[in-house]
Design an enzyme around this catalytic site. Structure first.
Site, PDB file in Angstrom:
ATOM      1  N   ASP A  33      11.685  -7.616 -11.509  1.00  0.00           N
ATOM      2  CA  ASP A  33      12.687  -6.794 -11.886  1.00  0.00           C
ATOM      3  C   ASP A  33      12.668  -5.514 -11.210  1.00  0.00           C
ATOM      4  O   ASP A  33      11.515  -5.013 -10.976  1.00  0.00           O
ATOM      5  CB  ASP A  33      12.609  -6.485 -13.403  1.00  0.00           C
ATOM      6  CG  ASP A  33      13.796  -5.772 -14.085  1.00  0.00           C
ATOM      7  OD1 ASP A  33      14.580  -6.173 -14.827  1.00  0.00           O
ATOM      8  OD2 ASP A  33      13.839  -4.418 -13.712  1.00  0.00           O
ATOM      9  N   GLU A  83      -7.582   5.574   7.367  1.00  0.00           N
ATOM     10  CA  GLU A  83      -8.399   4.441   7.219  1.00  0.00           C
ATOM     11  C   GLU A  83      -7.836   2.987   7.629  1.00  0.00           C
ATOM     12  O   GLU A  83      -8.119   2.033   7.383  1.00  0.00           O
ATOM     13  CB  GLU A  83      -8.492   4.139   5.663  1.00  0.00           C
ATOM     14  CG  GLU A  83      -7.247   4.194   4.984  1.00  0.00           C
ATOM     15  CD  GLU A  83      -7.441   4.164   3.407  1.00  0.00           C
ATOM     16  OE1 GLU A  83      -8.017   3.235   3.021  1.00  0.00           O
ATOM     17  OE2 GLU A  83      -7.110   5.199   2.597  1.00  0.00           O
ATOM     18  N   CYS A 115      -8.181   7.476   1.014  1.00  0.00           N
ATOM     19  CA  CYS A 115      -7.207   8.200   1.139  1.00  0.00           C
ATOM     20  C   CYS A 115      -7.654   9.926   1.105  1.00  0.00           C
ATOM     21  O   CYS A 115      -6.996  10.489   0.953  1.00  0.00           O
ATOM     22  CB  CYS A 115      -5.999   7.963  -0.072  1.00  0.00           C
ATOM     23  SG  CYS A 115      -5.589   6.135   0.028  1.00  0.00           S
ATOM     24  N   HIS A 237      -2.593  12.841  -4.502  1.00  0.00           N
ATOM     25  CA  HIS A 237      -2.621  11.777  -3.863  1.00  0.00           C
ATOM     26  C   HIS A 237      -1.591  10.700  -4.630  1.00  0.00           C
ATOM     27  O   HIS A 237      -1.525  10.611  -5.769  1.00  0.00           O
ATOM     28  CB  HIS A 237      -3.714  11.181  -3.826  1.00  0.00           C
ATOM     29  CG  HIS A 237      -3.815   9.929  -3.037  1.00  0.00           C
ATOM     30  ND1 HIS A 237      -3.209   9.659  -2.133  1.00  0.00           N
ATOM     31  CD2 HIS A 237      -4.291   8.560  -3.627  1.00  0.00           C
ATOM     32  CE1 HIS A 237      -3.477   8.235  -1.882  1.00  0.00           C
ATOM     33  NE2 HIS A 237      -3.937   7.708  -2.733  1.00  0.00           N
TER      34      HIS A 237
HETATM   35  N1  COA Z   1      11.063  -1.847 -15.717  1.00  0.00           N
HETATM   36  C1  COA Z   1      10.182  -0.665 -15.767  1.00  0.00           C
HETATM   37  N2  COA Z   1       8.847  -0.443 -15.727  1.00  0.00           N
HETATM   38  C2  COA Z   1       8.184  -1.695 -15.607  1.00  0.00           C
HETATM   39  C3  COA Z   1       8.877  -2.874 -15.434  1.00  0.00           C
HETATM   40  C4  COA Z   1      10.353  -3.043 -15.601  1.00  0.00           C
HETATM   41  N3  COA Z   1      10.839  -4.322 -15.444  1.00  0.00           N
HETATM   42  N4  COA Z   1       8.080  -3.980 -15.134  1.00  0.00           N
HETATM   43  C5  COA Z   1       6.817  -3.289 -15.463  1.00  0.00           C
HETATM   44  N5  COA Z   1       6.991  -1.934 -15.593  1.00  0.00           N
HETATM   45  C6  COA Z   1       5.837  -0.871 -15.645  1.00  0.00           C
HETATM   46  C7  COA Z   1       4.694  -1.433 -16.291  1.00  0.00           C
HETATM   47  O1  COA Z   1       4.772  -1.230 -17.798  1.00  0.00           O
HETATM   48  C8  COA Z   1       3.515  -0.466 -15.643  1.00  0.00           C
HETATM   49  O2  COA Z   1       3.632   0.699 -16.232  1.00  0.00           O
HETATM   50  P1  COA Z   1       2.508   1.710 -16.709  1.00  0.00           P
HETATM   51  O3  COA Z   1       1.640   1.881 -15.380  1.00  0.00           O
HETATM   52  O4  COA Z   1       2.892   3.020 -16.953  1.00  0.00           O
HETATM   53  O5  COA Z   1       1.855   0.943 -17.617  1.00  0.00           O
HETATM   54  C9  COA Z   1       4.084  -0.397 -14.051  1.00  0.00           C
HETATM   55  O6  COA Z   1       5.309  -0.991 -14.142  1.00  0.00           O
HETATM   56  C10 COA Z   1       3.378  -1.383 -13.304  1.00  0.00           C
HETATM   57  O7  COA Z   1       3.200  -2.678 -13.862  1.00  0.00           O
HETATM   58  P2  COA Z   1       1.882  -3.456 -13.767  1.00  0.00           P
HETATM   59  O8  COA Z   1       2.260  -4.766 -14.423  1.00  0.00           O
HETATM   60  O9  COA Z   1       0.690  -2.714 -14.173  1.00  0.00           O
HETATM   61  O10 COA Z   1       1.878  -3.696 -12.195  1.00  0.00           O
HETATM   62  P3  COA Z   1       0.905  -4.619 -11.280  1.00  0.00           P
HETATM   63  O11 COA Z   1      -0.037  -5.317 -11.943  1.00  0.00           O
HETATM   64  O12 COA Z   1       1.913  -5.362 -10.323  1.00  0.00           O
HETATM   65  O13 COA Z   1       0.110  -3.505 -10.401  1.00  0.00           O
HETATM   66  C11 COA Z   1      -0.847  -1.486  -9.236  1.00  0.00           C
HETATM   67  C12 COA Z   1       0.359  -2.052 -10.300  1.00  0.00           C
HETATM   68  C13 COA Z   1      -0.312  -0.047  -8.749  1.00  0.00           C
HETATM   69  C14 COA Z   1      -2.116  -1.657  -9.862  1.00  0.00           C
HETATM   70  C15 COA Z   1      -0.465  -2.199  -8.020  1.00  0.00           C
HETATM   71  O14 COA Z   1       0.661  -1.937  -7.289  1.00  0.00           O
HETATM   72  C16 COA Z   1      -1.614  -2.153  -6.909  1.00  0.00           C
HETATM   73  O15 COA Z   1      -2.610  -2.764  -7.065  1.00  0.00           O
HETATM   74  N6  COA Z   1      -1.523  -1.126  -6.063  1.00  0.00           N
HETATM   75  C17 COA Z   1      -2.572  -0.761  -5.009  1.00  0.00           C
HETATM   76  C18 COA Z   1      -3.622  -0.046  -5.750  1.00  0.00           C
HETATM   77  C19 COA Z   1      -3.221   1.440  -5.879  1.00  0.00           C
HETATM   78  O16 COA Z   1      -2.178   1.784  -5.486  1.00  0.00           O
HETATM   79  N7  COA Z   1      -4.167   2.000  -6.756  1.00  0.00           N
HETATM   80  C20 COA Z   1      -3.878   3.539  -7.341  1.00  0.00           C
HETATM   81  C21 COA Z   1      -5.037   4.244  -7.408  1.00  0.00           C
HETATM   82  S1  COA Z   1      -5.565   4.770  -5.518  1.00  0.00           S
END
Ligand code: COA
Length: 391
Positions: A33, A83, A115, A237
């Site tokens: 979505d 990196e 980062c 960041h």
């Molecule tokens: N509409 C609106 N929001 C939605 C949604 C929708 N249809 N579906 C999911 N979301 C929201 C979730 O509620 C969540 O929000 P929250 O974090 O406020 O709870 C967010 O979107 C992300 O959803 P989630 O299921 O947690 O995503 P994911 O398991 O795919 O992983 C990351 C998200 C960021 C962990 C992933 O992108 C990642 O591994 N990124 C690389 C590492 C990184 O960036 N780390 C950050 C620190 S350096």
């Protein structure tokens, strides 16, 4: 020059890639979505490097306008943080030094700590200028973030380089001495030398980032830093822009402040405008946030800005700076906007082709296809040597 001469960021310029993949196009393939991308992680598009772009071409593109405006005479050090290193031995900044025709009387070195390393480079530069205020340091942070296709990290990919000229009596930001520091041995995100994509424990990296915010704030306070309410803006960041809001909420609650949702978005939304369409540029990300803040805020003269830098693994730092009156005349707002807007939109299939590309390892003569319309290009490999040229 006296011991109290202000030191900080004299000029700042950023560059990104030739191509961009909108998240609507990614969502059409993943079936996710679009709300998850646009609202859930706060990302709308990601910069994708062309076959003839890399950290060197982005770095040279970001730094060239600084050299053009201020000349090269005072630059005696180039520190490039990344990196996405292209060589285990040679610093990528040496290629940039050559492309920019910098003087031979320059030291050039590369820094790494996920980062965070852009901040390490900035802090080391401040130290060098403090020792000799007649010198300037060219600090560059440049990265291309890559995750496995169809992994949770994929939607946070991006690429950019930020170049900053650090010197005495800066035109943009005076950086203040107190810094809050935090290091902990965490495996939340890493990339072994034999891998081209990063490994990440997503939720753990978010938790680690938040824990680091509490750690840097505690140390910053102990080092005699400002109270939190004195800061008029916050640059975090931004691995994805929603993370800035999470970090901000956590920092304020750690410091004992009550923060309403509206206050938070008003303070932060100006820092996310570029990152939400560029994606994660790792070491450059917090400084892309700074560019966005400076380019979009009305007049920040004499306002204090908080900087909260985090690099997985993990190292974090919190420090403050004050915006120098007259800074508006030195901004590069139009160029920055055009850097973002000039990118060519690509479809999912083209993105995957670029993502799958790997460089030949046979030592032969291999030219890269001409794709970038930017000023510098990675022309190819010959005898295991990278070839760069002006376009
Ligand atoms: N509409 C609106 N929001 C939605 C949604 C929708 N249809 N579906 C999911 N979301 C929201 C979730 O509620 C969540 O929000 P929250 O974090 O406020 O709870 C967010 O979107 C992300 O959803 P989630 O299921 O947690 O995503 P994911 O398991 O795919 O992983 C990351 C998200 C960021 C962990 C992933 O992108 C990642 O591994 N990124 C690389 C590492 C990184 O960036 N780390 C950050 C620190 S350096």
């Amino acid at each position: 020059m006296t011991a109290n001469t202000p030191i900080g960021i004299h000029d700042l310029s950023f560059a990104t890639t030739e191509f961009v993949l909108p998240h609507t196009e990614l969502a059409a393939h993943t079936g996710v979505d679009i709300g998850k991308y646009h609202i859930g992680i706060g990302q709308r598009a990601m910069s994708i490097a062309a076959a003839d772009e890399d950290i060197v071409t982005m770095s040279a593109t970001a730094a060239a306008p600084l050299v053009e405006r201020w000349g090269t005479e005072r630059i005696r050090t180039v520190v490039l943080s990344t990196e996405t290193s292209i060589d285990q031995s040679k610093a990528a900044g040496v290629y940039v030094h050559s492309l920019l025709n910098l003087p031979t009387s320059t030291r050039v070195v590369e820094l790494k700590q996920a980062c965070y390393s852009g901040t390490a480079a900035l802090q080391f530069a401040l130290g060098l200028v403090h020792r000799d205020p007649s010198q300037q340091v060219l600090v560059i942070a440049s990265d291309v973030s890559r995750y496995e296709p169809d992994s949770p990290g994929e939607a946070t990919q991006g690429a950019a380089a930020v170049a900053m000229l650090v010197g005495a009596n800066p035109a943009l930001i005076r950086i203040e001495p107190p810094s809050g520091l935090y290091t902990a041995d965490v495996m939340d995100f890493w990339r072994p030398n034999y891998r081209s994509t990063a490994l990440v424990a997503g939720q753990e990296s978010i938790d680690s980032y938040l824990q680091a915010m509490a750690g840097v704030w505690k140390d910053y306070t102990e080092q005699g830093g400002r109270p939190l309410h004195e800061f008029g803006a916050f640059c975090y960041h931004q691995p994805f822009t929603k993370m800035a809001f999470k970090a901000h909420r956590h920092l304020f609650s750690t410091a004992g402040y009550d923060l309403g949702e509206n206050d938070m978005s008003a303070m932060l939304r100006l820092t996310t405008a570029y990152n939400e369409v560029v994606g994660n540029s790792y070491a450059a990300s917090m400084y892309v946030a700074l560019a966005s803040l400076l380019d979009h805020a009305d007049d920040l003269s004499e306002q204090s800005i908080a900087f909260a830098s985090y690099g997985s693994g993990c190292v974090a730092e919190f420090f403050g700076g004050t915006v120098v009156p007259g800074y508006l005349e030195h901004l590069r707002t139009e160029t920055h906007r055009s850097v973002v807007e000039r990118r060519q939109s690509i479809d999912y299939a083209t993105y995957r082709t670029l993502h799958q590309r790997s460089l030949p390892e046979d030592g032969g003569h291999h030219m890269t296809p001409r794709q970038t319309t930017g000023p510098f290009r990675f022309a190819g490999l010959s005898g295991h040597k990278r070839l760069y040229e002006r376009s």
